[in-house]
Design a protein around this motif. Sequence first.
Motif, PDB file in Angstrom:
ATOM      1  N   SER A  41       0.840  -1.208   0.000  1.00 39.24           N
ATOM      2  CA  SER A  41       0.000   0.000   0.000  1.00 39.24           C
ATOM      3  C   SER A  41       0.875   1.259   0.000  1.00 39.24           C
ATOM      4  O   SER A  41       0.628   2.220  -0.746  1.00 39.24           O
ATOM      5  CB  SER A  41      -0.908  -0.032   1.229  1.00 39.24           C
ATOM      6  N   ILE A  42       1.921   1.218   0.847  1.00 41.82           N
ATOM      7  CA  ILE A  42       2.845   2.360   0.911  1.00 41.82           C
ATOM      8  C   ILE A  42       3.509   2.569  -0.457  1.00 41.82           C
ATOM      9  O   ILE A  42       3.570   3.690  -0.977  1.00 41.82           O
ATOM     10  CB  ILE A  42       3.936   2.116   1.994  1.00 41.82           C
ATOM     11  N   GLY A  43       3.980   1.487  -1.018  1.00 41.39           N
ATOM     12  CA  GLY A  43       4.666   1.556  -2.313  1.00 41.39           C
ATOM     13  C   GLY A  43       3.773   2.153  -3.391  1.00 41.39           C
ATOM     14  O   GLY A  43       4.188   3.072  -4.122  1.00 41.39           O
ATOM     15  N   PHE A  44       2.557   1.658  -3.468  1.00 41.21           N
ATOM     16  CA  PHE A  44       1.654   2.171  -4.505  1.00 41.21           C
ATOM     17  C   PHE A  44       1.220   3.605  -4.212  1.00 41.21           C
ATOM     18  O   PHE A  44       0.987   4.398  -5.132  1.00 41.21           O
ATOM     19  CB  PHE A  44       0.441   1.251  -4.667  1.00 41.21           C
ATOM     20  N   GLY A  45       1.125   3.969  -2.930  1.00 45.49           N
ATOM     21  CA  GLY A  45       0.777   5.341  -2.559  1.00 45.49           C
ATOM     22  C   GLY A  45       1.851   6.309  -3.029  1.00 45.49           C
ATOM     23  O   GLY A  45       1.563   7.354  -3.637  1.00 45.49           O
ATOM     24  N   ILE A  46       3.122   5.939  -2.763  1.00 43.29           N
ATOM     25  CA  ILE A  46       4.237   6.810  -3.152  1.00 43.29           C
ATOM     26  C   ILE A  46       4.357   6.866  -4.680  1.00 43.29           C
ATOM     27  O   ILE A  46       4.592   7.934  -5.264  1.00 43.29           O
ATOM     28  CB  ILE A  46       5.550   6.334  -2.485  1.00 43.29           C
ATOM     29  N   LEU A  47       4.142   5.724  -5.315  1.00 39.96           N
ATOM     30  CA  LEU A  47       4.213   5.672  -6.779  1.00 39.96           C
ATOM     31  C   LEU A  47       3.146   6.583  -7.410  1.00 39.96           C
ATOM     32  O   LEU A  47       3.426   7.363  -8.331  1.00 39.96           O
ATOM     33  CB  LEU A  47       4.040   4.226  -7.256  1.00 39.96           C
ATOM     34  N   ALA A  48       1.923   6.497  -6.864  1.00 38.97           N
ATOM     35  CA  ALA A  48       0.829   7.314  -7.405  1.00 38.97           C
ATOM     36  C   ALA A  48       1.093   8.790  -7.158  1.00 38.97           C
ATOM     37  O   ALA A  48       0.817   9.648  -8.017  1.00 38.97           O
ATOM     38  CB  ALA A  48      -0.495   6.905  -6.767  1.00 38.97           C
ATOM     39  N   SER A  49       1.657   9.068  -5.993  1.00 43.62           N
ATOM     40  CA  SER A  49       1.986  10.458  -5.655  1.00 43.62           C
ATOM     41  C   SER A  49       3.059  10.980  -6.627  1.00 43.62           C
ATOM     42  O   SER A  49       2.998  12.129  -7.099  1.00 43.62           O
ATOM     43  CB  SER A  49       2.466  10.515  -4.209  1.00 43.62           C
ATOM     44  N   ARG A  50       4.026  10.126  -6.935  1.00 40.79           N
ATOM     45  CA  ARG A  50       5.097  10.508  -7.858  1.00 40.79           C
ATOM     46  C   ARG A  50       4.519  10.811  -9.248  1.00 40.79           C
ATOM     47  O   ARG A  50       4.849  11.842  -9.865  1.00 40.79           O
ATOM     48  CB  ARG A  50       6.110   9.353  -7.936  1.00 40.79           C
ATOM     49  N   ILE A  51       3.628   9.917  -9.702  1.00 37.48           N
ATOM     50  CA  ILE A  51       3.011  10.122 -11.025  1.00 37.48           C
ATOM     51  C   ILE A  51       2.240  11.446 -11.039  1.00 37.48           C
ATOM     52  O   ILE A  51       2.321  12.241 -11.968  1.00 37.48           O
ATOM     53  CB  ILE A  51       2.089   8.929 -11.378  1.00 37.48           C
TER      54      ILE A  51
END
Lengths: 283, 264
Positions: free
Chosen positions: B161-171
Motif C-alpha cells: 500500500s505504501i509503495g503504490f501510494g508513493i508511486l501514485a503520488s510521484r506520477i
Amino acid sequence: MESPDKTERQPCAENGEMVIEVKGLKKKIGSQVILDGVDLSIRRGETMVIIGQSGEGKSVLLKHLVGLMTPDEGSIKIDGEEIVGVPERRMSAIRKKIGVLFQDGALFDSMTVAENVAFPLQESGIKKRQELLERVTHALSLMGLEAHMAKMPINISGGMRKRAALARAIITQPECILYDEPTSGLDPVVSDSIDRLILRMQKELCVTSIVVTHDMRSVQHVADRVAYLKKGKIYFLGTPEELRNSTDQVVQNFIQGVSENGNGSNSGVSNGVGLTPVSPQPN
Amino acid sequence: MLKLLQTTGQTASVGLSYLGQLASLLRDLVCSPFIGKVRCHLIGRQIVSIGFGSQLVVIVTGAFTGAVFAAQSYFKFNDFGIESAVGAVVSIAMCRELGPVLTALMVSGRVGASMAAEIGTMKVTEQIDALRVMGVHPVDYLVLPRAVGLLFSMPLLVAESIGFGILASRIMCVHGFHIPEAWYSHHVRAHTDLYDISIGMIKGFVFAGLIVLVSCHQGLTASNGAVGVGKGTTSAVVIASLAVLIFNFFLSLLLNQLSPLGSG
C-alpha cells in the motif's frame, strides 16, 4: 439389514458396567432452570432413549454428556472419569470415544460429503488416500449415499445431510454414540433405516447409544431403556414396555400426545404415532 | 444518580468481561502452536485468501490515497513555493500513518467481516461443536491459521500500500504538476528511511493481531442464528476499526519515541 425387532437383539450389557454416570446435574440458562438435578446411569452397550417435551432440556443434557456445555452443579463420569471441569484440550481424548449426530447434521459446509466423512479419520492420523477412500465409501454406502460423495452439503436434501452426518459420527467406530433427534424431519422410510442402523451398531459393535427423540415409534424400535425428562428431572426411567404400561397420567399424556389441559393437542410427540405397537419389519 | 452509577457499573462490567474474553482467546491462540496441532495447509490457504485476495483493495486504497494526498498537499504547498516537499510529506504520511491505518481498515472490512461471518455461521449451525466432539480445538483449527495468515500477510500488504501510494503520488506530482522528478526523488529519499517503512509494517502486524482477535471472537461467540451472525459481523468490523484507530494513536506515540519524526 436386520429387522428392528428388539427380540432379535443380543444386548452386550449383561455385566451392567456403567459407561456414563450423571449425578445431580443442574443447569440454568439465563433465569430459566433447564436441568434441575438429573441423575442418570447408562450401561455399556445399551440404548438409552431420552424423551420429553420440546424445551425440557434433552439436547442440553446431551451436550453436557460430551462436555459441550458446563453444568452449574453436578457430576458426569464417562468410563469412570469425571468430565466436569476438565479443560477443553484434555477433553479431546475422552471425546474420541464418542460420536455425536447433531440435530441438523452440522456438516462442514466448506467440504464435500466425502471430505466431511473423512475428516474424523484424517484428524485421528489416517493419511493414506486409499484407506480413507475405502472407509469413506463403505460408511457412505451404508447410508445409501455413495452416489453423493462429491456433492456439497448444501446440494443434498435434509435427510441425506443427516445420513451423511451419521456416517461421519460412526466412521471412527466410537464406543458411544449420541443421537440428537436422529429421525426428526425425515420420511418414515429413512427414519426406519436410521433406527435399524442404531440397532446394528449396538448388535455388531456393542456401541452404547443415547438417543434424544420425540419419535415414539423410534423409542419402541431402538430403546433398551427410556428416560422421560420433565421439569429438569428424570420423571420416568424404565423399559419401553414399562413406559407403555405406566399408569402415571403425565407419562400417558406424553406418550399419547395429550396436552396438559387435555385437549389432545401435541405435547411434544412429533409424529403423533403414540405407542401403537410396531410389528417387526420384514427382512 | 444511583441509576447513573448502576449504568456506568454495568457498562464497565460488560467492557471488562469483553476484554477478559479477548485476553482468554489471545492466551489460547498463543499456546495453540505449542500444545495444539498446527495445520500448515490451512495456514497456506489463509495466506492465499487473505494476502493474495486483498491485493486489489490494498493497491487501489494505497494508490488513490497517495494521489489525492499529493494533490491536496501540492495545492497548499504551491502557495508557499515549497511544492517540491510534497514527495517527502506523502512518503512519511504513507509510511507512518496512512498506509498501515487505511490498509488495516480495508482489511478489517474485507477479511475481518469474512472471518466473523464464517466462524459465526459455523457456531450457530453447530459445526464448531462438531469440531469439538471430534477432538479438534476450534482455536487450533479456525483461529490459528487465520491469525498466522493475517500476521504474515498484513505487513506485506502495508508495504504494498505504501509503495503504490508513493508511486501514485510521484506520477501525480511529476506528470500532473510538473515537479522535477529529481527534486521529488531527492526529497523522498532524504526524508524517508527504512525505519519509516518498518514503522508501517510493525503497525500492520499489530493491527493484524487486533483484527484477528476481534473478528474471531465475534464469530466464536455468535448466537441467535442469522441475525446473530449479522450482528457479530457488523460488530467485528466496527470494533476492529475503532481498535485500529485507537491503537494507532498510542503506537504512533510509542514508535515516535524510538524514532522521532524530524530528527534526521
